[in-house]
Design a protein around this motif. Structure first.
Motif, PDB file in Angstrom:
ATOM      1  N   LEU A 273       3.094 -14.963   6.204  1.00 41.78           N
ATOM      2  CA  LEU A 273       2.207 -14.133   7.025  1.00 41.78           C
ATOM      3  C   LEU A 273       2.929 -12.880   7.505  1.00 41.78           C
ATOM      4  O   LEU A 273       2.379 -11.767   7.452  1.00 41.78           O
ATOM      5  CB  LEU A 273       1.699 -14.946   8.210  1.00 41.78           C
ATOM      6  CG  LEU A 273       0.701 -14.251   9.131  1.00 41.78           C
ATOM      7  CD1 LEU A 273      -0.572 -13.879   8.381  1.00 41.78           C
ATOM      8  CD2 LEU A 273       0.366 -15.141  10.334  1.00 41.78           C
ATOM      9  N   ALA A 274       4.163 -13.042   7.961  1.00 41.31           N
ATOM     10  CA  ALA A 274       4.929 -11.894   8.452  1.00 41.31           C
ATOM     11  C   ALA A 274       5.239 -10.915   7.325  1.00 41.31           C
ATOM     12  O   ALA A 274       5.140  -9.692   7.507  1.00 41.31           O
ATOM     13  CB  ALA A 274       6.224 -12.376   9.104  1.00 41.31           C
ATOM     14  N   TYR A 275       5.614 -11.441   6.176  1.00 38.39           N
ATOM     15  CA  TYR A 275       5.944 -10.587   5.033  1.00 38.39           C
ATOM     16  C   TYR A 275       4.724  -9.777   4.604  1.00 38.39           C
ATOM     17  O   TYR A 275       4.817  -8.579   4.311  1.00 38.39           O
ATOM     18  CB  TYR A 275       6.444 -11.472   3.903  1.00 38.39           C
ATOM     19  CG  TYR A 275       6.958 -10.757   2.685  1.00 38.39           C
ATOM     20  CD1 TYR A 275       8.133 -10.015   2.725  1.00 38.39           C
ATOM     21  CD2 TYR A 275       6.292 -10.859   1.470  1.00 38.39           C
ATOM     22  CE1 TYR A 275       8.619  -9.379   1.593  1.00 38.39           C
ATOM     23  CE2 TYR A 275       6.776 -10.237   0.331  1.00 38.39           C
ATOM     24  CZ  TYR A 275       7.939  -9.496   0.399  1.00 38.39           C
ATOM     25  OH  TYR A 275       8.419  -8.869  -0.729  1.00 38.39           O
ATOM     26  N   LEU A 276       3.571 -10.426   4.581  1.00 33.54           N
ATOM     27  CA  LEU A 276       2.324  -9.739   4.241  1.00 33.54           C
ATOM     28  C   LEU A 276       2.063  -8.587   5.192  1.00 33.54           C
ATOM     29  O   LEU A 276       1.857  -7.441   4.778  1.00 33.54           O
ATOM     30  CB  LEU A 276       1.163 -10.735   4.298  1.00 33.54           C
ATOM     31  CG  LEU A 276      -0.246 -10.128   4.287  1.00 33.54           C
ATOM     32  CD1 LEU A 276      -0.577  -9.562   2.919  1.00 33.54           C
ATOM     33  CD2 LEU A 276      -1.279 -11.161   4.727  1.00 33.54           C
ATOM     34  N   ILE A 277       2.071  -8.870   6.489  1.00 38.72           N
ATOM     35  CA  ILE A 277       1.666  -7.877   7.484  1.00 38.72           C
ATOM     36  C   ILE A 277       2.699  -6.766   7.617  1.00 38.72           C
ATOM     37  O   ILE A 277       2.352  -5.573   7.698  1.00 38.72           O
ATOM     38  CB  ILE A 277       1.409  -8.562   8.833  1.00 38.72           C
ATOM     39  CG1 ILE A 277       0.188  -9.490   8.735  1.00 38.72           C
ATOM     40  CG2 ILE A 277       1.204  -7.536   9.946  1.00 38.72           C
ATOM     41  CD1 ILE A 277      -0.040 -10.354   9.967  1.00 38.72           C
ATOM     42  N   ALA A 278       3.979  -7.123   7.631  1.00 41.04           N
ATOM     43  CA  ALA A 278       5.017  -6.136   7.925  1.00 41.04           C
ATOM     44  C   ALA A 278       5.307  -5.193   6.772  1.00 41.04           C
ATOM     45  O   ALA A 278       5.724  -4.055   7.006  1.00 41.04           O
ATOM     46  CB  ALA A 278       6.302  -6.851   8.344  1.00 41.04           C
ATOM     47  N   THR A 279       5.118  -5.634   5.523  1.00 44.22           N
ATOM     48  CA  THR A 279       5.511  -4.799   4.384  1.00 44.22           C
ATOM     49  C   THR A 279       4.404  -3.904   3.866  1.00 44.22           C
ATOM     50  O   THR A 279       4.681  -2.974   3.112  1.00 44.22           O
ATOM     51  CB  THR A 279       5.988  -5.657   3.192  1.00 44.22           C
ATOM     52  OG1 THR A 279       4.888  -6.445   2.697  1.00 44.22           O
ATOM     53  CG2 THR A 279       7.143  -6.555   3.584  1.00 44.22           C
ATOM     54  N   SER A 280       3.173  -4.139   4.273  1.00 41.52           N
ATOM     55  CA  SER A 280       2.056  -3.565   3.526  1.00 41.52           C
ATOM     56  C   SER A 280       1.281  -2.476   4.256  1.00 41.52           C
ATOM     57  O   SER A 280       0.251  -2.033   3.768  1.00 41.52           O
ATOM     58  CB  SER A 280       1.087  -4.690   3.120  1.00 41.52           C
ATOM     59  OG  SER A 280       1.745  -5.625   2.288  1.00 41.52           O
ATOM     60  N   MET A 281       1.781  -2.036   5.415  1.00 40.79           N
ATOM     61  CA  MET A 281       1.127  -0.945   6.132  1.00 40.79           C
ATOM     62  C   MET A 281       2.173  -0.116   6.846  1.00 40.79           C
ATOM     63  O   MET A 281       3.244  -0.626   7.232  1.00 40.79           O
ATOM     64  CB  MET A 281       0.132  -1.481   7.167  1.00 40.79           C
ATOM     65  CG  MET A 281      -0.994  -2.319   6.613  1.00 40.79           C
ATOM     66  SD  MET A 281      -2.171  -2.829   7.904  1.00 40.79           S
ATOM     67  CE  MET A 281      -3.250  -1.397   7.958  1.00 40.79           C
ATOM     68  N   ALA A 282       1.865   1.144   7.053  1.00 42.68           N
ATOM     69  CA  ALA A 282       2.716   1.986   7.895  1.00 42.68           C
ATOM     70  C   ALA A 282       2.729   1.410   9.308  1.00 42.68           C
ATOM     71  O   ALA A 282       1.733   0.840   9.767  1.00 42.68           O
ATOM     72  CB  ALA A 282       2.176   3.419   7.918  1.00 42.68           C
ATOM     73  N   PRO A 283       3.853   1.519  10.019  1.00 42.54           N
ATOM     74  CA  PRO A 283       3.959   0.884  11.337  1.00 42.54           C
ATOM     75  C   PRO A 283       2.827   1.239  12.295  1.00 42.54           C
ATOM     76  O   PRO A 283       2.316   0.368  13.005  1.00 42.54           O
ATOM     77  CB  PRO A 283       5.315   1.387  11.847  1.00 42.54           C
ATOM     78  CG  PRO A 283       6.121   1.601  10.610  1.00 42.54           C
ATOM     79  CD  PRO A 283       5.142   2.119   9.600  1.00 42.54           C
ATOM     80  N   GLU A 284       2.424   2.498  12.317  1.00 40.03           N
ATOM     81  CA  GLU A 284       1.377   2.895  13.260  1.00 40.03           C
ATOM     82  C   GLU A 284       0.039   2.231  12.934  1.00 40.03           C
ATOM     83  O   GLU A 284      -0.765   1.928  13.830  1.00 40.03           O
ATOM     84  CB  GLU A 284       1.219   4.414  13.295  1.00 40.03           C
ATOM     85  CG  GLU A 284       0.885   5.065  11.956  1.00 40.03           C
ATOM     86  CD  GLU A 284       2.115   5.438  11.142  1.00 40.03           C
ATOM     87  OE1 GLU A 284       1.977   6.294  10.241  1.00 40.03           O
ATOM     88  OE2 GLU A 284       3.206   4.869  11.391  1.00 40.03           O
ATOM     89  N   ASP A 285      -0.209   1.982  11.657  1.00 40.61           N
ATOM     90  CA  ASP A 285      -1.440   1.284  11.255  1.00 40.61           C
ATOM     91  C   ASP A 285      -1.308  -0.218  11.492  1.00 40.61           C
ATOM     92  O   ASP A 285      -2.252  -0.866  11.951  1.00 40.61           O
ATOM     93  CB  ASP A 285      -1.745   1.557   9.784  1.00 40.61           C
ATOM     94  CG  ASP A 285      -2.004   3.029   9.500  1.00 40.61           C
ATOM     95  OD1 ASP A 285      -2.620   3.687  10.365  1.00 40.61           O
ATOM     96  OD2 ASP A 285      -1.595   3.509   8.436  1.00 40.61           O
TER      97      ASP A 285
END
Length: 372
Positions: A273-285
């Motif tokens: 779950l963390a890998y999905l969320i953290a790698t796949s969007m720019a931080p602000e998004d």
């Protein structure tokens, strides 16, 4: 896209393993599909390369079929074969075995959407394999560099719950020896040492594309890697291991399917779950949508706890804290993936972008504080 079991039991002799696209002939395809239980004759087959995978080669097969099953069998399939690089095949043979094992034994037991498998063949040394898979078109994947939309992230998180929920804390996972062997202390310590040694070469390879602050954070993550890999053993399930944008296919109807199952393992669900969320969007998004994505993941997850004791259902606070803990999955996969993969302009740009995104998430959630 299908999450149903594979094709009927074989009713014909087992075909030979194919590892070269030139051998995907009408005769071989006829034998393969008959072995898979389809009463067809393949009159012709057109072979078109697709994808850019480094762990294998994929081809879309357009079939001209005749026979009693021709009206129900799709006229396009995808063949996945090993890379043409013979040296690389030996190096990643265990990954071949893992993916074939996933489609043969594990895919029918989960609720995540994956390509339906018609045929899975592998040699004894695992350097040669053949997979015939459902063609997910018109589903397409977006590129890691571009990043998810909010709707895509939520859909991907819900599909991930379909992987994790059915086998959550399932003791029978131990029966899948080999690819699902648990990480022990010696292996965790070894991977920590490998990670620590790899950070320097990773920094040298990417140069100015990655900040000195992020390199220092990666080094700290390497130190925490053994504790990360051994942590929170009371919650475990099947892990994809590389569940990110490049390995997901999005259908126009909004559904999503996961592909590339070479890194399946067992561990803390929050890692995927963390890998999905953290790698796949720019931080602000990501900061705007991550809570919704975690909430949606848990909403789907609890659907698989209907017949289980209430005290076994992970509450939202636990799921979110496991997401924080799981953020070290990003540095682990990114650094080791870059170290053992060949350098390409697109690959290096992807690694640099993913590193910046993951490091921002690690800081946002003070994830390293969880490791003392």
């Amino acid at each position: 896209m299908s999450d149903t079991p594979a094709a009927p039991k074989p009713s014909a002799p087992k075909p030979a393993i194919v590892d070269d696209p030139s051998d995907l002939t009408p005769e071989w395809m006829t034998a393969a599909l008959r072995y898979a239980g389809h009463d067809v004759t393949v009159q012709s087959v057109a072979v078109e390369p697709i994808g850019t995978g480094q762990m294998g080669s994929s081809f879309r097969l357009t079939l001209n079929l005749d026979g009693t099953s021709a009206s129900v069998l799709p006229t396009t399939l995808v063949a996945k074969l090993p890379t043409a690089d013979l040296e690389a095949r030996v190096a990643i043979a265990s990954s071949h075995r893992t993916e074939v094992s996933f489609y043969e034994d594990i895919a029918p037991t989960i609720a995540a959407k994956t390509p339906r498998c018609e045929l899975a063949l592998i040699s004894e040394d695992a350097t040669r394999f053949t997979l015939l898979l459902e063609d997910l078109a018109p589903a397409q994947h977006d590129h890691q560099l571009a990043g998810f939309s909010a709707d895509q992230l939520v859909a991907a998180a819900r599909n991930l719950a379909g992987l994790h929920g059915p086998r959550w804390c399932d003791p029978t996972l131990a029966a899948h020896r080999g690819p699902l062997d648990p990480v022990d202390e010696a292996t965790a310590s070894f991977l920590g040492e490998v990670m620590a040694g790899a950070v320097g070469s990773f920094a040298e390879r990417l140069g100015d594309a990655i900040s000195t602050e992020d390199i220092a954070l990666l080094a700290d993550c390497a130190t925490a890697t053994p504790a990360f890999l051994m942590g929170r053993p009371d919650r475990f399930t099947l892990l994809h291991g590389d569940y990110r944008l490049d390995n997901l296919m999005f259908h126009p109807d909004g559904s999503v399917a996961a592909v590339d199952w070479q890194t399946v393992g067992v561990g803390l669900p929050g890692r995927d779950l963390a890998y999905l969320i953290a790698t796949s969007m720019a931080p602000e998004d990501r900061r705007v949508i991550e809570r919704q994505a975690v909430n949606s993941y848990r909403e789907r997850l609890v659907e698989f706890f209907v017949d289980r004791p209430a005290d076994t259902i992970p509450d939202l606070e636990t799921v979110f804290d496991d997401f924080r803990f799981g953020l070290l999955q990003g540095p682990l996969i990114i650094v080791l993936g870059a170290t053992f993969g060949r350098s390409t302009p697109r690959g290096d740009a992807m690694f640099a972008t993913m590193t910046a995104r993951v490091c921002a998430a690690l800081r946002d959630h003070d994830a390293l504080s969880l490791f003392g």
